[in-house]
Design an enzyme around this catalytic site. Structure first.
Site, PDB file in Angstrom:
ATOM      1  CB  THR A  44      -0.927   0.004   1.225  1.00 52.04           C
ATOM      2  OG1 THR A  44      -1.778  -1.137   1.179  1.00 52.04           O
ATOM      3  CG2 THR A  44      -1.775   1.268   1.276  1.00 52.04           C
ATOM      4  CG  HIS A  47      -0.557   0.665  -4.514  1.00 57.16           C
ATOM      5  ND1 HIS A  47      -0.657   0.456  -5.870  1.00 57.16           N
ATOM      6  CD2 HIS A  47      -0.718  -0.559  -3.932  1.00 57.16           C
ATOM      7  CE1 HIS A  47      -0.868  -0.828  -6.105  1.00 57.16           C
ATOM      8  NE2 HIS A  47      -0.898  -1.462  -4.945  1.00 57.16           N
TER       9      HIS A  47
END
EC number: 1.1.1.103
Length: 344
Positions: A44, A47
């Site tokens: 995450t 990202h």
């Protein structure tokens, strides 16, 4: 204690993170302030670094990011009774509302109003992080700091693997990233008969072998059907753990499941894709989506796995100081690493 701290912040809506001086979080009556010792980088966070489409529509800027960590309690709110200054802790990164039907029924992982640490509220890539008392988890003395720092992804693996009975079952894991490998390790530990893991990244496949996974398949060079035949499988897999988010891997898994097989799906696909639903129906497969960790049953289980001798340390391939965070993100972005743990 100074009222300012170092933190990795998404200060601009573009690629990268920046080390900044920001205020130390102020705690409320039910909050715990934790001095972070170690942080780990999650997919995450990559990202968010890359500022992809998901990050652009999800992350408010500026935001202190990060959610995989361990540390020491340095301050507690006046209503806190379960934790004390000096205690070693980690924390559940999903903040739930406590009011919805699922929360009130003890199913916090299904909360419709979940907020993510380092996504919707300030995170743990910082010298200090603030969490509600409910989310703080004590770390036993026999669990090393760096292992406690990766409990968040280990919890994803444990939640996925323990979704179905594994004893004596043949298990297929698609995706040999750190979570996939840890899921395969849990399956072995729980008494699965044959555990097969697939990927197309040679570095990750080698890491799976080093961590003791018996049947490691390079899907770019080998056919899963051939491997199944060699290891004596004739009826297909009983349990599937889909960790890749890759359409070809998921389709192959569905094709190789036994009738009545069960698939736990954690991998997130970058875009929607089709599967053969007729195979799902006529093979009577059970598909279950997985998100996060069961609160807090998964935490109890993963602490028990580590205390019982499951060695996760080889999954950590990079140990760096926080000032070298760019090197850590470069390793993660390359796809050629296990977990990256940063020391504060």
């Amino acid at each position: 204690m100074t009222n300012m701290m170092k933190a990795l912040v998404k200060t601009k809506p573009e690629v990268g993170l920046w080390m900044e001086r920001v205020p130390v979080p102020e705690i409320g009556p039910n909050d715990v302030l934790i001095r972070v010792r170690k942080s780990a980088i999650c997919g995450t966070d990559v990202h968010i670094w890359n500022w992809d489409q998901w990050a652009e529509k999800t992350i408010p800027v500026p935001m202190v990011v990060g959610h995989e960590f361990m540390g020491e309690v340095v301050e507690v709110g006046p209503a806190v009774s379960k934790h004390h200054v000096g205690e070693r802790v980690s924390g559940e990164g999903h903040i739930v509302c406590g009011k919805c039907r699922n929360c009130r029924a003890g199913r916090g992982h299904l909360c419709r109003n979940t907020l993510g640490v380092g996504v919707n509220r300030p995170g743990s890539f910082a010298e200090f992080v603030c969490l509600p008392e409910y989310n703080v988890v004590s770390i036993p003395d026999d669990v090393p700091d760096e292992i406690a720092a990766i409990f968040d992804p280990f919890g994803n693996a444990v939640h996925t693997a323990l979704s179905f009975d594994l004893v004596g079952e043949d298990v297929l894991v698609t995706g040999a990233g750190p979570i996939g490998i840890m899921g395969a390790m849990v399956a072995k530990r729980c008494g699965a008969r044959k555990v097969v893991i697939t990927d197309i990244n040679p570095v990750r496949l080698d890491l799976a072998r080093k961590l003791g996974i018996d049947h490691v398949v390079d899907a770019s060079k080998e056919k899963l059907a051939d491997v199944m035949r060699v290891i004596g499988m004739t009826e297909g897999f009983d349990v599937g753990l889909e960790m890749s988010g890759a359409a070809p891997a998921f389709r192959d898994m569905i094709d190789k499941m036994n009738n009545g097989g069960k698939i736990a799906i954690l991998g997130i696909a970058p875009a929607g894709f089709e599967i053969d639903w007729n195979k799902v129906i006529f093979k009577m497969l059970n598909l279950k989506g997985i998100y996060g960790r069961e609160m807090f049953e998964t935490w109890y289980k993963m602490i028990a796995f580590v205390q019982g001798g499951l060695d996760l340390s080889p999954i950590i391939t990079h140990r760096i100081g926080i000032d070298d965070f760019r090197d850590g993100f470069e390793a993660m972005r390359s796809g050629n690493s296990g977990k990256v743990v940063m020391d504060w």
